[in-house]
Design a protein around this motif. Structure first.
Motif, PDB file in Angstrom:
ATOM      1  N   HIS A  70      40.578  16.383  53.344  1.00  0.00           N
ATOM      2  CA  HIS A  70      41.285  15.105  53.335  1.00  0.00           C
ATOM      3  C   HIS A  70      40.418  14.058  54.036  1.00  0.00           C
ATOM      4  CE1 HIS A  70      45.212  16.501  51.871  1.00  0.00           C
ATOM      5  NE2 HIS A  70      45.006  17.601  52.577  1.00  0.00           N
ATOM      6  N   VAL A  71      40.417  12.847  53.494  1.00  0.00           N
ATOM      7  CA  VAL A  71      39.656  11.748  54.098  1.00  0.00           C
ATOM      8  C   VAL A  71      40.564  11.007  55.076  1.00  0.00           C
ATOM      9  CG1 VAL A  71      38.399   9.610  53.653  1.00  0.00           C
ATOM     10  CG2 VAL A  71      38.207  11.530  52.053  1.00  0.00           C
ATOM     11  N   PHE A  72      40.267  11.124  56.365  1.00  0.00           N
ATOM     12  CA  PHE A  72      41.068  10.437  57.385  1.00  0.00           C
ATOM     13  C   PHE A  72      40.302  10.488  58.703  1.00  0.00           C
ATOM     14  CE2 PHE A  72      41.962  14.791  58.119  1.00  0.00           C
ATOM     15  CZ  PHE A  72      42.453  14.943  59.404  1.00  0.00           C
ATOM     16  N   ASN A  73      40.859   9.848  59.721  1.00  0.00           N
ATOM     17  CA  ASN A  73      40.199   9.758  61.024  1.00  0.00           C
ATOM     18  C   ASN A  73      40.388  11.039  61.825  1.00  0.00           C
ATOM     19  OD1 ASN A  73      38.668   7.521  61.378  1.00  0.00           O
ATOM     20  ND2 ASN A  73      40.237   6.273  62.339  1.00  0.00           N
ATOM     21  N   GLY A  74      40.039  12.149  61.225  1.00  0.00           N
ATOM     22  CA  GLY A  74      40.116  13.418  61.928  1.00  0.00           C
ATOM     23  C   GLY A  74      38.763  13.811  62.491  1.00  0.00           C
ATOM     24  N   ASP A  75      38.775  14.650  63.504  1.00  0.00           N
ATOM     25  CA  ASP A  75      37.539  15.127  64.110  1.00  0.00           C
ATOM     26  C   ASP A  75      37.035  16.372  63.380  1.00  0.00           C
ATOM     27  OD1 ASP A  75      37.499  13.327  66.522  1.00  0.00           O
ATOM     28  OD2 ASP A  75      39.403  14.336  66.882  1.00  0.00           O
ATOM     29  N   TRP A  76      35.743  16.543  63.381  1.00  0.00           N
ATOM     30  CA  TRP A  76      35.164  17.812  62.953  1.00  0.00           C
ATOM     31  C   TRP A  76      34.038  18.192  63.902  1.00  0.00           C
ATOM     32  CZ3 TRP A  76      30.027  17.605  62.162  1.00  0.00           C
ATOM     33  CH2 TRP A  76      29.448  16.453  61.650  1.00  0.00           C
ATOM     34  N   TRP A  77      33.835  19.504  64.019  1.00  0.00           N
ATOM     35  CA  TRP A  77      32.795  20.040  64.892  1.00  0.00           C
ATOM     36  C   TRP A  77      32.035  21.129  64.146  1.00  0.00           C
ATOM     37  CZ3 TRP A  77      37.795  19.229  66.270  1.00  0.00           C
ATOM     38  CH2 TRP A  77      38.054  18.327  67.312  1.00  0.00           C
ATOM     39  N   SER A 148      29.270  16.621  65.841  1.00  0.00           N
ATOM     40  CA  SER A 148      30.695  16.298  65.755  1.00  0.00           C
ATOM     41  C   SER A 148      30.838  14.846  65.350  1.00  0.00           C
ATOM     42  CB  SER A 148      31.402  16.550  67.094  1.00  0.00           C
ATOM     43  OG  SER A 148      30.924  15.642  68.075  1.00  0.00           O
ATOM     44  N   LEU A 149      31.990  14.510  64.798  1.00  0.00           N
ATOM     45  CA  LEU A 149      32.240  13.128  64.373  1.00  0.00           C
ATOM     46  C   LEU A 149      33.740  12.881  64.314  1.00  0.00           C
ATOM     47  CD1 LEU A 149      30.901  10.492  63.391  1.00  0.00           C
ATOM     48  CD2 LEU A 149      31.131  11.329  61.056  1.00  0.00           C
ATOM     49  N   HIS A 150      34.162  11.690  64.705  1.00  0.00           N
ATOM     50  CA  HIS A 150      35.580  11.334  64.653  1.00  0.00           C
ATOM     51  C   HIS A 150      35.884  10.598  63.343  1.00  0.00           C
ATOM     52  CE1 HIS A 150      39.555  10.530  66.257  1.00  0.00           C
ATOM     53  NE2 HIS A 150      39.439   9.302  65.792  1.00  0.00           N
ATOM     54  N   TYR A 151      35.550  11.203  62.232  1.00  0.00           N
ATOM     55  CA  TYR A 151      35.991  10.674  60.941  1.00  0.00           C
ATOM     56  C   TYR A 151      35.558  11.650  59.859  1.00  0.00           C
ATOM     57  CZ  TYR A 151      37.264   7.496  57.208  1.00  0.00           C
ATOM     58  OH  TYR A 151      37.861   6.937  56.108  1.00  0.00           O
ATOM     59  N   ILE A 253      44.639   6.740  62.091  1.00  0.00           N
ATOM     60  CA  ILE A 253      44.316   7.901  61.264  1.00  0.00           C
ATOM     61  C   ILE A 253      43.555   7.518  59.999  1.00  0.00           C
ATOM     62  CG2 ILE A 253      45.334   9.795  59.938  1.00  0.00           C
ATOM     63  CD1 ILE A 253      47.608   9.840  61.908  1.00  0.00           C
ATOM     64  N   PHE A 254      43.952   6.418  59.352  1.00  0.00           N
ATOM     65  CA  PHE A 254      43.433   6.149  58.016  1.00  0.00           C
ATOM     66  C   PHE A 254      42.372   5.058  57.957  1.00  0.00           C
ATOM     67  CE2 PHE A 254      47.759   7.861  57.207  1.00  0.00           C
ATOM     68  CZ  PHE A 254      47.368   9.003  56.521  1.00  0.00           C
ATOM     69  N   VAL A 255      42.156   4.312  59.016  1.00  0.00           N
ATOM     70  CA  VAL A 255      41.138   3.260  59.018  1.00  0.00           C
ATOM     71  C   VAL A 255      39.897   3.773  59.735  1.00  0.00           C
ATOM     72  CG1 VAL A 255      40.566   0.917  59.744  1.00  0.00           C
ATOM     73  CG2 VAL A 255      42.886   1.459  58.963  1.00  0.00           C
ATOM     74  N   GLN A 256      38.756   3.680  59.079  1.00  0.00           N
ATOM     75  CA  GLN A 256      37.513   4.174  59.652  1.00  0.00           C
ATOM     76  C   GLN A 256      36.956   3.145  60.632  1.00  0.00           C
ATOM     77  OE1 GLN A 256      34.447   5.077  56.834  1.00  0.00           O
ATOM     78  NE2 GLN A 256      33.074   5.966  58.350  1.00  0.00           N
TER      79      GLN A 256
END
Length: 460
Positions: A70-77, A148-151, A253-256
């Motif tokens: 899903h494309v949203f302002n979630g974190d990934w590591w 890591s990135l917050h998006y 959440i939805f705005v980059q």
């Protein structure tokens, strides 16, 4: 803060004992419901693409691909862990180059780090310092965050980890690799369903806080004598609570952008500072003698200084780091934020010592406190519980993602506590605490006989 000149009573001063007990019962039942709903909620993180790579890796590189995001302002590591270390000596460092490609379709692939023949982006070189304690089972080594990135801006991502022949210091990197049997990579992402869960309950609490503000203003507006200090304090707390529940949380959440996550942190700590400031001022006011002037430099300024430092030490570093991080993958900033906590915790500790000192002074003067002042005991105890709760969970807000239960309990405690304060400090609809002739006299000056009469009437 306790108004000394009024001919009406707070609801707290006229509530029957069983009504007060029912209010506190409802408060803890609401918190229990939050815990139950939170335990039924989604997990905050989801693991994708956990792969173990054996050595020697082909072309001395390993790859990991995740799809259907899903494309949203979630974190990934991107986690990396060596396996199979069997030596007794400390493991040598490993230098890696991380290349990340993201795409929605094969025609719009972009590089988030430097990739050959791709859109240029800053290179990401990470030196891994494995820790493999000798007292642990065979091959157990520490995990390192490579990026890591917050998006999450694309539906698919490919992570490629390359091992150069030599490190940047000229040492052999291949010799270090040969000492392990393999490497494990794992991609961990924020759970999209958890963010939807947060949106729903942010909106729910926002609706309740706006409703509480409207009802409180209507209640106070019926007084002909106008607003007193306590009412202004509750009004400020209710307005801060509305922003604490964040009307713009969906944009987070939805705005980059780094702006909305930072704005959420600003709202959160602003509410905490308003709450802690009012609690401190209330406790300090209780120990002052009747008629003592509240001077700016001795009464108000120290409180603004302590809580202003608390606000700055949390908000400013977070905003700066988020701005610098932008949309470029980098090594995890979690450790940096934890170091910032070293400045926050002493300030919070100073605040708690201050409150404890004032509480001890209040208890020392308890025998001389009037009956009506003792009617504030229940709210006073609940307030101290909230202060202790704040000291315990302040790390949830900034230094790590919380679970669904922790999220609901945290927001539930602050919301329901503020609603309770607004209800208890709203004007009572039944009974005055003084007659018209003595309306401008402090209740502490009421005769002992009159105090007993009021006690019997209020608690019957």
């Amino acid at each position: 803060m306790l108004s000394s000149s009024r001919a009406w009573s707070f609801r707290l001063e006229t509530l029957h004992r069983r009504n007060t007990a029912a209010l506190f019962l409802y408060f803890f039942l609401a918190i229990g419901l939050c815990i139950f709903l939170g335990l039924m909620g989604p997990e905050p993180y989801a693991s994708r693409g956990s792969v173990t790579h054996t050595l020697p890796p082909k072309y001395f590189r390993i790859e990991n691909t995740v799809t259907g995001l899903h494309v949203f302002n979630g974190d990934w590591w991107l986690y990396f862990r060596p396996v199979g270390w069997s030596k007794r000596s400390p493991p040598p460092p490993i230098e890696t180059n991380v290349l990340i490609t993201a795409w929605n379709s094969h025609d719009d692939a972009v590089c988030l780090t430097s990739c050959p023949s791709k859109i240029p982006a800053p290179p990401l070189t990470v030196t891994v310092l494995p820790r493999c304690p000798q007292d642990q089972p065979y091959g157990v080594c520490s995990t390192t965050v490579l990026a890591s990135l917050h998006y999450i801006g694309h539906a698919n991502m490919e992570f490629r980890i390359e091992f150069p022949s030599d490190t940047s210091t000229g040492e052999s990197n291949r010799d270090s690799l040969s000492l392990y049997t393999g490497f494990q990579t794992e991609v961990v992402l924020s759970n999209y369903n958890f963010w939807v869960f947060e949106i729903v309950f942010h909106s729910f609490f926002l609706f309740l806080s706006v409703l509480a503000l409207v009802l409180f203003i209507r209640s106070v507006a019926q007084l002909r004598s106008g607003w007193v200090t306590e009412h202004r304090a509750v009004l400020a707390l209710l307005i801060a609570l509305i922003f604490f529940n964040n009307p713009f949380f969906a944009a987070t959440i939805f705005v980059q952008s780094w702006f909305f996550p930072t704005l959420d942190t600003v709202f959160l700590f602003s509410y905490l500072c308003v709450l802690l400031f009012l609690i401190l001022a209330f406790c300090h006011n209780l120990v002052l003698k009747e008629g003592t002037q509240r001077k700016w430099w001795s009464f108000w300024f120290p409180k603004f200084a302590v809580l202003g430092a608390f606000w700055i030490s949390n908000v400013v570093p977070y905003a700066y780091i988020k701005y610098r991080q932008g949309n470029t993958p980098s090594v995890s900033l979690q450790q940096i934020l934890q170091e910032v906590a070293l400045y926050t915790l002493p300030i919070l500790g100073l605040y708690l010592l201050w409150v404890m000192y004032l509480v001890c002074r209040i208890l020392g003067q308890w025998s001389s406190v009037t009956y009506l002042m003792k009617r504030w005991t229940h709210l006073f105890v609940l307030t101290l519980v909230v202060v202790a709760f704040t000291a315990f969970c302040v790390g949830f807000f900034l230094y790590g993602r919380y679970s669904a239960a922790e999220f609901l309990v945290t927001y539930g405690v602050y919301n329901f506590y503020t609603y309770a304060v607004a209800y208890l400090l709203s004007p009572s609809t039944a009974g005055y605490v003084a007659t018209a002739e003595m309306g401008h006299n402090r209740l502490a000056d009421v005769t002992e006989e009159g105090d007993i009469e009021l006690q019997e009437g209020a608690w019957a």
